[in-house]
Structure formats: C-alpha cells, structure tokens
Enzyme design. Structure first.
Site: not given
Length: 210
Positions: A196, A85-86, A171, A168
């Site tokens: 990340c 995702c990162c 997170c 985000c």
C-alpha cells in the site's frame, strides 16, 4: 514506536514488549474501513496488556475529496485509484504518526512476499529520518503461530477463517491453501507487489542484507 494493524506479528511484538516492560508508544492507523473483528481485537489487546494504542485517522478534508473524486469503492477500477485511497487512508496518517520518531518497529517478515524478502531486520529510512526494526523478519509463519499458541496471545478470529494478512475490509479476502500470505490483499490487481506504500524498500540495510 510500534505501529500495529493487530496482525499476528504485531500481536507477538506487543506481547514481547509488554513482557519486557518496555515503555514504547503504540500506534495504529484507523482507516475507517477495518473489519469489526479488528476493532474488537484492538479493545481486547488494550485490556490484556493494560495499554493504549493511539489511533491516526485520515484527514477529513482529504477523505471527503477522495470519495467525491473517486466514489466510495472506485479503488477496484484501477491501481492508481487504489493507491490514491491507500495514500489518504494509510500513508499520510503514518507520516504524521512517525513525525519526530527516531525508531519504528514493524511486523514485517521476509517470508510474507518476494518484495519483503528484499527488506532487512534493521534498515535506515533516510526519507523519514529514522531506524526501522522488523524484529520477526526471519521468523516463519509457523514459528509465529506456535509462539501465539504457547503464550495464549489474542489474535484476530479471521485468521482461523483463512485470512492470512488482514487490512481494510473491502481490500482483504481469505486465501486458498497454497496461496502466498498476501494473495488476499488487493487480489484484483495483476501486479505481484501487493503493498500500500507504507513499507518502501530500505534506504540502506544495517545488517548486511539487501
């Protein structure tokens, strides 16, 4: 080029650049999952400093494929899913932002984590073909906060609610007194290296640090 996530350090650097009249490109990564307070600070900072911060966002096809494959919040289920995702939301957009740049200014400080202590004030990033400068590398958090207060620099109101490092929304959480600054990032992972992938270890230090 300054990359900003509108954290305390980034706001200090933006203020200093504005005060010096430096004509440096300003860039942020709009992951699509930032806190509303971050978007509000973005707009406030542009008004205060008379600048424009260019946004780099995830590629739509990559993002759609990621969500189809993992689900919207499956990054909680494994480190591999979170890293994926990162990469889509942050790392790939950063690579596009830095393409062709000769120098990169960031708000890293040694005190933020053990991993970041191994970085340096100035490093050569061979993979990206540029020089990276962390001008606040040896500042303490107290020094940053004092500078912010003395210069009336706009900051994210979430800092006053215990959010030391803000990324985000899904997170990021507030930290308890005594916790490390980055303990609120990806807190469900047991690994201590809460990063990340944007800031890798330096290819080489230009100021004698390792």
């Amino acid at each position: 080029m300054l990359t900003t996530s509108f954290g305390l350090e980034d706001q200090v650097i933006l203020h200093l650049l504005s005060e010096s009249g430096s004509d440096i490109e300003l860039v942020t990564l709009d992951t699509g999952r930032l806190f509303p307070e971050t978007y509000a600070l973005w707009a406030e900072s542009e008004r205060r400093y008379g600048c424009r911060v260019r946004a780099f966002s995830p590629r739509q096809d990559d993002l759609e494929a990621l969500v189809e494959r993992q689900g919207i919040n499956c990054f909680y289920q494994s480190r591999a899913a979170r890293i994926a995702c990162c990469h889509v939301r942050k790392v790939e957009p950063l690579d596009r932002a830095l393409a062709g740049a000769k120098a990169w200014i960031a708000g890293l400080r040694a005190e933020q984590s053990a991993y970041r202590r191994d970085m340096a004030l100035v490093t050569a990033e061979a993979d990206r073909g540029l020089i990276k400068l962390n001008p606040l590398f040896d500042w303490t958090r107290e020094q940053v906060l004092s500078f912010v207060a003395a210069n009336d620099i706009p900051v994210n109101p979430l800092h006053a609610k215990g959010f030391a490092s803000i990324g985000c929304a899904p997170c990021t959480r507030a930290i308890a007194p005594g916790e490390p600054e980055r303990a609120g990032r990806w807190w469900w992972e047991s690994e201590g290296k809460t990063e990340c992938g944007l800031h890798t270890g330096p290819s080489s230090s230009l100021n004698g640090s390792s």
